[in-house]
Design a protein around this motif. Structure first.
Motif, PDB file in Angstrom:
ATOM      1  N   GLN A 136       8.133 -48.076  55.180  1.00  0.00           N
ATOM      2  CA  GLN A 136       8.210 -48.445  53.768  1.00  0.00           C
ATOM      3  C   GLN A 136       6.913 -48.044  53.070  1.00  0.00           C
ATOM      4  O   GLN A 136       5.823 -48.169  53.627  1.00  0.00           O
ATOM      5  CB  GLN A 136       8.441 -49.949  53.640  1.00  0.00           C
ATOM      6  N   CYS A 137       7.025 -47.557  51.860  1.00  0.00           N
ATOM      7  CA  CYS A 137       5.906 -46.959  51.123  1.00  0.00           C
ATOM      8  C   CYS A 137       4.643 -47.823  51.192  1.00  0.00           C
ATOM      9  O   CYS A 137       4.638 -48.983  50.774  1.00  0.00           O
ATOM     10  CB  CYS A 137       6.312 -46.743  49.677  1.00  0.00           C
ATOM     11  N   LEU A 138       3.571 -47.242  51.704  1.00  0.00           N
ATOM     12  CA  LEU A 138       2.307 -47.941  51.840  1.00  0.00           C
ATOM     13  C   LEU A 138       1.739 -48.356  50.482  1.00  0.00           C
ATOM     14  O   LEU A 138       1.129 -49.410  50.336  1.00  0.00           O
ATOM     15  CB  LEU A 138       1.310 -47.044  52.575  1.00  0.00           C
ATOM     16  N   GLY A 139       1.956 -47.518  49.462  1.00  0.00           N
ATOM     17  CA  GLY A 139       1.365 -47.773  48.153  1.00  0.00           C
ATOM     18  C   GLY A 139       2.265 -48.515  47.185  1.00  0.00           C
ATOM     19  O   GLY A 139       2.005 -48.515  45.976  1.00  0.00           O
ATOM     20  N   GLN A 140       3.305 -49.178  47.681  1.00  0.00           N
ATOM     21  CA  GLN A 140       4.261 -49.809  46.779  1.00  0.00           C
ATOM     22  C   GLN A 140       3.623 -50.854  45.877  1.00  0.00           C
ATOM     23  O   GLN A 140       3.994 -50.982  44.702  1.00  0.00           O
ATOM     24  CB  GLN A 140       5.409 -50.425  47.566  1.00  0.00           C
ATOM     25  N   ASN A 141       2.652 -51.617  46.381  1.00  0.00           N
ATOM     26  CA  ASN A 141       2.019 -52.628  45.542  1.00  0.00           C
ATOM     27  C   ASN A 141       1.174 -52.003  44.435  1.00  0.00           C
ATOM     28  O   ASN A 141       1.042 -52.571  43.346  1.00  0.00           O
ATOM     29  CB  ASN A 141       1.168 -53.570  46.394  1.00  0.00           C
ATOM     30  N   LEU A 142       0.625 -50.833  44.706  1.00  0.00           N
ATOM     31  CA  LEU A 142      -0.121 -50.122  43.671  1.00  0.00           C
ATOM     32  C   LEU A 142       0.818 -49.627  42.582  1.00  0.00           C
ATOM     33  O   LEU A 142       0.525 -49.754  41.384  1.00  0.00           O
ATOM     34  CB  LEU A 142      -0.881 -48.946  44.291  1.00  0.00           C
ATOM     35  N   VAL A 143       1.960 -49.059  42.967  1.00  0.00           N
ATOM     36  CA  VAL A 143       2.944 -48.594  41.987  1.00  0.00           C
ATOM     37  C   VAL A 143       3.397 -49.762  41.111  1.00  0.00           C
ATOM     38  O   VAL A 143       3.461 -49.655  39.873  1.00  0.00           O
ATOM     39  CB  VAL A 143       4.152 -47.954  42.680  1.00  0.00           C
ATOM     40  N   ARG A 144       3.706 -50.884  41.744  1.00  0.00           N
ATOM     41  CA  ARG A 144       4.145 -52.059  40.987  1.00  0.00           C
ATOM     42  C   ARG A 144       3.077 -52.494  39.981  1.00  0.00           C
ATOM     43  O   ARG A 144       3.381 -52.782  38.826  1.00  0.00           O
ATOM     44  CB  ARG A 144       4.443 -53.208  41.950  1.00  0.00           C
ATOM     45  N   PRO A 152       7.288 -61.863  28.059  1.00  0.00           N
ATOM     46  CA  PRO A 152       6.419 -61.085  28.958  1.00  0.00           C
ATOM     47  C   PRO A 152       6.398 -61.596  30.391  1.00  0.00           C
ATOM     48  O   PRO A 152       6.050 -60.843  31.312  1.00  0.00           O
ATOM     49  CB  PRO A 152       5.036 -61.232  28.309  1.00  0.00           C
ATOM     50  N   SER A 153       6.801 -62.842  30.614  1.00  0.00           N
ATOM     51  CA  SER A 153       6.773 -63.395  31.972  1.00  0.00           C
ATOM     52  C   SER A 153       7.793 -62.725  32.891  1.00  0.00           C
ATOM     53  O   SER A 153       7.709 -62.876  34.113  1.00  0.00           O
ATOM     54  CB  SER A 153       7.027 -64.906  31.942  1.00  0.00           C
ATOM     55  N   MET A 154       8.751 -61.998  32.305  1.00  0.00           N
ATOM     56  CA  MET A 154       9.768 -61.360  33.138  1.00  0.00           C
ATOM     57  C   MET A 154       9.359 -59.960  33.598  1.00  0.00           C
ATOM     58  O   MET A 154      10.154 -59.240  34.203  1.00  0.00           O
ATOM     59  CB  MET A 154      11.109 -61.297  32.399  1.00  0.00           C
ATOM     60  N   VAL A 155       8.095 -59.576  33.365  1.00  0.00           N
ATOM     61  CA  VAL A 155       7.684 -58.209  33.658  1.00  0.00           C
ATOM     62  C   VAL A 155       7.828 -57.864  35.142  1.00  0.00           C
ATOM     63  O   VAL A 155       8.237 -56.743  35.487  1.00  0.00           O
ATOM     64  CB  VAL A 155       6.245 -57.942  33.171  1.00  0.00           C
ATOM     65  N   ASP A 156       7.504 -58.798  36.037  1.00  0.00           N
ATOM     66  CA  ASP A 156       7.599 -58.479  37.463  1.00  0.00           C
ATOM     67  C   ASP A 156       9.033 -58.139  37.849  1.00  0.00           C
ATOM     68  O   ASP A 156       9.284 -57.144  38.541  1.00  0.00           O
ATOM     69  CB  ASP A 156       7.114 -59.658  38.307  1.00  0.00           C
ATOM     70  N   ASN A 157       9.971 -58.961  37.406  1.00  0.00           N
ATOM     71  CA  ASN A 157      11.373 -58.698  37.736  1.00  0.00           C
ATOM     72  C   ASN A 157      11.872 -57.443  37.037  1.00  0.00           C
ATOM     73  O   ASN A 157      12.675 -56.683  37.600  1.00  0.00           O
ATOM     74  CB  ASN A 157      12.251 -59.887  37.343  1.00  0.00           C
ATOM     75  N   ALA A 158      11.389 -57.214  35.807  1.00  0.00           N
ATOM     76  CA  ALA A 158      11.803 -56.017  35.069  1.00  0.00           C
ATOM     77  C   ALA A 158      11.381 -54.751  35.816  1.00  0.00           C
ATOM     78  O   ALA A 158      12.140 -53.777  35.902  1.00  0.00           O
ATOM     79  CB  ALA A 158      11.201 -56.038  33.667  1.00  0.00           C
ATOM     80  N   VAL A 159      10.175 -54.752  36.358  1.00  0.00           N
ATOM     81  CA  VAL A 159       9.698 -53.597  37.108  1.00  0.00           C
ATOM     82  C   VAL A 159      10.564 -53.368  38.345  1.00  0.00           C
ATOM     83  O   VAL A 159      10.929 -52.227  38.665  1.00  0.00           O
ATOM     84  CB  VAL A 159       8.215 -53.778  37.489  1.00  0.00           C
ATOM     85  N   GLU A 160      10.924 -54.441  39.048  1.00  0.00           N
ATOM     86  CA  GLU A 160      11.774 -54.292  40.234  1.00  0.00           C
ATOM     87  C   GLU A 160      13.139 -53.720  39.866  1.00  0.00           C
ATOM     88  O   GLU A 160      13.691 -52.885  40.580  1.00  0.00           O
ATOM     89  CB  GLU A 160      11.944 -55.638  40.940  1.00  0.00           C
TER      90      GLU A 160
END
Length: 399
Positions: A347-355, A266-274
């Motif tokens: 660049q998308c203002l809401g990108q951190n929300l999508v992530r 589960p620790s790889m979730v951030d990279n998986a999302v990218e």
């Protein structure tokens, strides 16, 4: 492919997760090539990662709506392209107007702010998954999960009353549908502005006031600007995230080895999302830009007023940047520099929300339903090729 060959923007996908193959042709030999637009204008198409980043940070190229042309046939854009930007619609503005509006909003969408609302997102995710479990196998994942999650999150963040959310979803869908007529799109936009304006003016009270009320109380932006900002955030925050979630879930089910990697670590979730954002790039018709002056760019002579489409999906598959088989989904890939959210000042203002929504939603979905799979053959799953944001239209699942 020679740079002077003129063709239309390709739209036909051969495989559900890959851009049209014609889009990638000539990426190395002609990364900036001529392209015909539906109105007969001959402009340009950018497909390389390097040129995309370069153009999206070059102040000689404008994002103003007065100059924009749709790269594919889209009658619903007619009321909004070729005319000045609507109040608050910062994606269609250049500095200093763009800068002033973005500065009022940027602090609400920082990574830190998204961490603060993560419990709220987790609560919505858990409620939707519980409802889905009660509905049983055969449930449409889009209607049960991928659509309502971003809708509820962005509405709660902005302070949109629950009673108005179905209307917002409908009108947002009209705006993003390539088949909507100019009249239908204009009517949908008018209804969205009117509804958000009521919230900003305090005429549509909500039990949990959000960003729109805060902007109104701050007094820096006028009511029309707040209405425009609200409509932009509502529509982009709903449809783009819905497409990303639905397509990501479909992609993970279609790549069981990659899904197993994610569930095992589960620790790889951030990279998986990218990597999912890079691989799928669901804003599939690119970003429009227009040179404000005659200039040379990438060895080509561009004239003031030429339309240019920057293909984010092509740039995100550029082998010169993503060297290890960019057409392959690899959740462990180094994804630094992907352009799923664009680049530069727009660049998308809401990108951190999508992530944050994807980081919360995807692991929770597959933890709750580890055997989740499409209930119909993959080739029978309808994709939203008729929308400006690519995704899955229906996805019946079983577990």
């Amino acid at each position: 492919m020679p740079a002077d060959r003129v063709s239309a923007h390709p739209t036909e996908r051969i495989r559900p997760f890959d851009p049209p193959p014609e889009l990638m042709e000539g990426q190395e030999t002609a990364p900036l090539r001529r392209m015909s637009y539906p109105d007969g204008h001959v402009g340009w198409l950018v497909t390389s990662h390097q040129l995309a980043r370069q153009m999206l940070t070059d102040p000689r190229f404008s994002a103003r709506s007065e100059f924009k042309r749709a790269p594919v046939h889209r009658p619903g854009i007619d009321p909004f392209f070729g005319v000045p930007a609507m109040p608050g619609w910062l994606v269609d503005m250049d500095p200093p107007q763009h800068t002033r509006l973005r500065q009022q909003l940027a602090g609400q969408f920082t990574a830190r702010r998204m961490k603060e609302i993560r419990p709220q997102i987790d609560r919505i995710v858990d409620e939707l998954l519980s409802q889905m479990e009660r509905s049983g196998p055969g449930t449409d994942l889009v209607e049960a999960f991928a659509r309502p999650l971003p809708s509820q999150v962005i509405c709660e963040l902005l302070g949109v009353p629950l009673r108005d959310r179905a209307e917002f979803q409908h009108n947002s869908g009209v705006l993003f549908n390539l088949q909507s007529t100019a009249a239908e799109a204009a009517a949908a936009m008018d209804q969205l502005y009117a509804a958000v304006r009521k919230i900003a003016e305090g005429r549509s009270p909500n039990e949990a006031p959000g960003l729109l009320t805060a902007l109104a109380q701050d007094g820096t932006l006028d009511t029309e600007e707040i209405a425009g900002v609200g409509v932009l955030l509502l529509t982009a925050g709903h449809d783009s995230t819905m497409g990303a979630l639905s397509l990501s879930a479909f992609a993970l089910m279609s790549h069981p080895d990659e899904l197993a990697r994610l569930l095992a670590d589960p620790s790889m979730v951030d990279n998986a999302v990218e990597e999912l954002l890079r691989y799928l790039s669901n804003f599939h018709f690119g970003v429009p830009r227009t040179p404000l002056e005659d200039l040379e760019f990438a060895g080509q002579q561009l004239r003031a007023g030429d339309s240019v489409t920057v293909s984010l999906s092509a740039a995100n598959r550029d082998p010169r940047w993503f060297q290890d088989e960019p057409d392959r989904l690899d959740l462990g890939r180094r994804t630094t520099g992907h352009l799923a959210f664009g680049y530069g000042i727009h660049q998308c203002l809401g990108q951190n929300l999508v992530r944050m929504e994807m980081r919360a939603a995807l692991p929770a979905l597959f933890r709750r339903f580890p055997a989740l799979a499409p209930a119909v053959p993959a080739e029978d799953i309808p994709l939203s090729t008729d929308m400006s944001v690519y995704g899955v239209r229906r996805l019946p699942v079983t577990w």
